[in-house]
Design a protein around this motif. Structure first.
Motif, PDB file in Angstrom:
ATOM      1  N   ALA A  31       0.834  -1.206   0.000  1.00 40.25           N
ATOM      2  CA  ALA A  31       0.000   0.000   0.000  1.00 40.25           C
ATOM      3  C   ALA A  31       0.869   1.257   0.000  1.00 40.25           C
ATOM      4  N   ALA A  32       1.894   1.269   0.825  1.00 40.61           N
ATOM      5  CA  ALA A  32       2.779   2.435   0.900  1.00 40.61           C
ATOM      6  C   ALA A  32       3.509   2.662  -0.420  1.00 40.61           C
ATOM      7  N   ILE A  52      -5.413   1.700  -6.785  1.00 42.21           N
ATOM      8  CA  ILE A  52      -4.681   1.162  -5.636  1.00 42.21           C
ATOM      9  C   ILE A  52      -5.574   0.208  -4.856  1.00 42.21           C
ATOM     10  N   ALA A  53      -6.814   0.615  -4.627  1.00 49.76           N
ATOM     11  CA  ALA A  53      -7.754  -0.242  -3.890  1.00 49.76           C
ATOM     12  C   ALA A  53      -7.968  -1.562  -4.623  1.00 49.76           C
ATOM     13  N   ALA A  54      -8.143  -1.495  -5.932  1.00 48.20           N
ATOM     14  CA  ALA A  54      -8.343  -2.716  -6.721  1.00 48.20           C
ATOM     15  C   ALA A  54      -7.119  -3.622  -6.639  1.00 48.20           C
ATOM     16  N   ALA A  55      -5.931  -3.037  -6.696  1.00 46.43           N
ATOM     17  CA  ALA A  55      -4.698  -3.836  -6.613  1.00 46.43           C
ATOM     18  C   ALA A  55      -4.590  -4.522  -5.252  1.00 46.43           C
ATOM     19  N   LEU A  56      -4.913  -3.799  -4.191  1.00 48.07           N
ATOM     20  CA  LEU A  56      -4.831  -4.389  -2.848  1.00 48.07           C
ATOM     21  C   LEU A  56      -5.872  -5.484  -2.660  1.00 48.07           C
ATOM     22  N   ARG A  57      -7.076  -5.257  -3.175  1.00 45.78           N
ATOM     23  CA  ARG A  57      -8.117  -6.298  -3.089  1.00 45.78           C
ATOM     24  C   ARG A  57      -7.695  -7.541  -3.867  1.00 45.78           C
ATOM     25  N   ARG A  58      -7.203  -7.339  -5.073  1.00 47.69           N
ATOM     26  CA  ARG A  58      -6.824  -8.454  -5.942  1.00 47.69           C
ATOM     27  C   ARG A  58      -5.622  -9.222  -5.369  1.00 47.69           C
ATOM     28  N   THR A  59      -4.619  -8.509  -4.920  1.00 43.18           N
ATOM     29  CA  THR A  59      -3.393  -9.135  -4.455  1.00 43.18           C
ATOM     30  C   THR A  59      -3.551  -9.842  -3.118  1.00 43.18           C
ATOM     31  N   ARG A  68     -10.110   0.294   2.317  1.00 42.89           N
ATOM     32  CA  ARG A  68     -10.408   1.711   2.539  1.00 42.89           C
ATOM     33  C   ARG A  68      -9.653   2.240   3.761  1.00 42.89           C
ATOM     34  N   GLU A  69      -9.637   1.466   4.834  1.00 42.02           N
ATOM     35  CA  GLU A  69      -8.939   1.880   6.051  1.00 42.02           C
ATOM     36  C   GLU A  69      -7.436   1.958   5.819  1.00 42.02           C
ATOM     37  N   LEU A  70      -6.896   0.976   5.144  1.00 40.58           N
ATOM     38  CA  LEU A  70      -5.464   0.957   4.864  1.00 40.58           C
ATOM     39  C   LEU A  70      -5.056   2.164   4.023  1.00 40.58           C
ATOM     40  N   ILE A  71      -5.823   2.483   2.996  1.00 38.45           N
ATOM     41  CA  ILE A  71      -5.501   3.621   2.132  1.00 38.45           C
ATOM     42  C   ILE A  71      -5.662   4.937   2.887  1.00 38.45           C
ATOM     43  N   ALA A  72      -6.743   5.076   3.623  1.00 37.53           N
ATOM     44  CA  ALA A  72      -6.976   6.317   4.363  1.00 37.53           C
ATOM     45  C   ALA A  72      -5.855   6.595   5.348  1.00 37.53           C
ATOM     46  N   GLU A  73      -5.431   5.582   6.061  1.00 36.49           N
ATOM     47  CA  GLU A  73      -4.369   5.767   7.045  1.00 36.49           C
ATOM     48  C   GLU A  73      -3.027   6.033   6.366  1.00 36.49           C
ATOM     49  N   ALA A  74      -2.765   5.363   5.277  1.00 36.53           N
ATOM     50  CA  ALA A  74      -1.505   5.586   4.570  1.00 36.53           C
ATOM     51  C   ALA A  74      -1.449   6.997   3.986  1.00 36.53           C
ATOM     52  N   LEU A  75      -2.594   7.527   3.543  1.00 35.75           N
ATOM     53  CA  LEU A  75      -2.639   8.888   3.015  1.00 35.75           C
ATOM     54  C   LEU A  75      -2.342   9.929   4.082  1.00 35.75           C
TER      55      LEU A  75
END
Length: 149
Positions: A31-32, A52-59, A68-75
């Protein structure tokens, strides 16, 4: 969660022991790394975040809330306070060449998500590929594979 990411990095990135720890650490690292490319052109676009969300879901087979939580916190993480190198080291230590190629391909997807490739995005992907020891031919192959879609 921002504090928990910092704590996690301090305590676990250096010594990833179990499979669950490694999986969680790789999720954070990926994610980072993906977010780093979205920041490269100084505009984080909604299409880039969706990619990014699609890549994280797929991977990682994560649900929408976890992504959503992972992206929000990383941002929220200030890039000056957190180096990308521990994430890259983790990927180097625990990912195969095929998994690294998939990350590079996802980086290209993020860069192209807004319909244009910025020179800073391309530079950042090249830099990350070099630090992940991805050969230039694989860097180009990933770019061409994403462009063909």
């Amino acid at each position: 969660m921002l504090g928990s990411i910092k704590s996690f990095l301090k305590t676990r990135l250096q010594h990833v022991d179990g499979h669950a720890d490694r999986a969680q650490a790789l999720q954070v690292a990926t994610a980072a790394i993906l977010l780093e490319v979205s920041r490269a052109d100084f505009e984080i676009d909604d299409q880039e975040l969706d990619t990014i969300a699609a890549a994280l879901r797929r991977t990682f087979a994560l649900d929408e809330d976890a992504v959503r939580e992972l992206i929000a916190e990383a941002l929220e993480e200030d890039e000056a306070n957190l180096s990308l190198y521990p994430f890259l080291q983790l990927v180097n230590d625990h990912c195969s060449p095929e998994e690294k190629f998939a990350i590079i391909a996802d980086l290209w997807r993020v860069a192209y998500a807004d319909g244009r490739l910025d020179k800073y995005e391309e530079y950042q992907i090249r830099r990350i590929a070099d630090l992940l020891y991805v050969p230039h031919s694989e860097f180009i192959r990933a770019k061409l594979a994403v462009q063909d879609i």
